[in-house]
Write a protein that holds these residues in place. Structure first.
Motif, PDB file in Angstrom:
ATOM      1  N   SER A   1     -41.941 -56.776  42.367  1.00  0.00           N
ATOM      2  CA  SER A   1     -41.662 -55.328  42.229  1.00  0.00           C
ATOM      3  C   SER A   1     -41.275 -55.215  40.707  1.00  0.00           C
ATOM      4  CB  SER A   1     -40.316 -54.905  42.764  1.00  0.00           C
ATOM      5  OG  SER A   1     -39.776 -53.681  42.428  1.00  0.00           O
ATOM      6  N   LYS A   2     -41.995 -54.302  40.150  1.00  0.00           N
ATOM      7  CA  LYS A   2     -41.742 -53.865  38.660  1.00  0.00           C
ATOM      8  C   LYS A   2     -42.070 -52.429  38.591  1.00  0.00           C
ATOM      9  CE  LYS A   2     -43.643 -54.487  33.996  1.00  0.00           C
ATOM     10  NZ  LYS A   2     -44.891 -54.667  33.175  1.00  0.00           N
ATOM     11  N   GLU A   3     -40.971 -51.670  38.223  1.00  0.00           N
ATOM     12  CA  GLU A   3     -41.156 -50.159  38.462  1.00  0.00           C
ATOM     13  C   GLU A   3     -41.447 -49.686  39.501  1.00  0.00           C
ATOM     14  OE1 GLU A   3     -43.721 -48.970  34.886  1.00  0.00           O
ATOM     15  OE2 GLU A   3     -42.518 -50.401  33.638  1.00  0.00           O
ATOM     16  N   ASN A   4     -40.814 -50.140  40.508  1.00  0.00           N
ATOM     17  CA  ASN A   4     -41.127 -49.639  41.923  1.00  0.00           C
ATOM     18  C   ASN A   4     -42.125 -49.992  42.501  1.00  0.00           C
ATOM     19  OD1 ASN A   4     -38.143 -48.699  41.658  1.00  0.00           O
ATOM     20  ND2 ASN A   4     -38.826 -46.900  40.685  1.00  0.00           N
ATOM     21  N   SER A   5     -43.087 -50.646  42.110  1.00  0.00           N
ATOM     22  CA  SER A   5     -44.388 -51.013  42.837  1.00  0.00           C
ATOM     23  C   SER A   5     -43.860 -52.436  43.872  1.00  0.00           C
ATOM     24  CB  SER A   5     -45.141 -51.622  41.755  1.00  0.00           C
ATOM     25  OG  SER A   5     -44.920 -52.911  41.240  1.00  0.00           O
ATOM     26  N   ASP A   6     -44.837 -52.355  44.825  1.00  0.00           N
ATOM     27  CA  ASP A   6     -44.571 -53.267  45.972  1.00  0.00           C
ATOM     28  C   ASP A   6     -45.331 -54.690  45.415  1.00  0.00           C
ATOM     29  OD1 ASP A   6     -47.048 -52.471  46.182  1.00  0.00           O
ATOM     30  OD2 ASP A   6     -46.893 -52.314  48.658  1.00  0.00           O
ATOM     31  N   HIS A   7     -46.162 -54.570  44.583  1.00  0.00           N
ATOM     32  CA  HIS A   7     -46.858 -55.989  44.087  1.00  0.00           C
ATOM     33  C   HIS A   7     -46.953 -55.676  42.640  1.00  0.00           C
ATOM     34  CE1 HIS A   7     -50.225 -53.122  44.791  1.00  0.00           C
ATOM     35  NE2 HIS A   7     -50.798 -53.709  43.905  1.00  0.00           N
ATOM     36  N   VAL A   8     -47.690 -56.974  42.134  1.00  0.00           N
ATOM     37  CA  VAL A   8     -47.864 -56.981  40.513  1.00  0.00           C
ATOM     38  C   VAL A   8     -49.305 -57.533  40.424  1.00  0.00           C
ATOM     39  CG1 VAL A   8     -45.371 -56.784  39.851  1.00  0.00           C
ATOM     40  CG2 VAL A   8     -46.406 -59.015  40.001  1.00  0.00           C
TER      41      VAL A   8
ATOM     42  N   THR B   1     -47.900 -53.642  36.273  1.00  0.00           N
ATOM     43  CA  THR B   1     -47.778 -52.706  37.491  1.00  0.00           C
ATOM     44  C   THR B   1     -49.222 -52.380  37.955  1.00  0.00           C
ATOM     45  OG1 THR B   1     -47.724 -50.739  36.441  1.00  0.00           O
ATOM     46  CG2 THR B   1     -45.635 -51.715  36.952  1.00  0.00           C
TER      47      THR B   1
END
Length: 84
Positions: A41-48, A65
């Motif tokens: 998670s980075k800035e509310n993403s579910d993957h990077v 992101t």
């Protein structure tokens, strides 16, 4: 964020049509970068998306992101990073 288990995919010279490696070998010689999509998670993403130097797989990784990665890819396709 721990991405040590990421499976990175090698890049290499890109064919003129933008599809795949020009020589078919990717970064087998260690020249290039490796890219992986990883849970996180980075800035509310579910993957990077992680990027690392193929010559230094234990070195630092850049973490993007999905929106950041999409903007980078769009810039590449648009010629934003072409040399003069």
């Amino acid at each position: 964020m721990d991405v040590t288990g990421a499976r990175h995919h090698a890049s290499g010279p890109v064919a003129a049509d933008g599809n795949g490696a020009a020589d078919g070998n990717g970064a087998a010689d260690g020249n290039g970068v490796e890219v992986a999509i990883e849970a996180g998670s980075k800035e509310n993403s579910d993957h990077v998306i992680t990027v690392r130097d193929a010559k230094n797989p234990d070195g630092p990784k850049l973490i993007f992101t999905p929106d950041e990665w999409d903007a980078f890819v769009a810039g590449v396709k648009d010629g934003e990073f072409d040399l003069p």
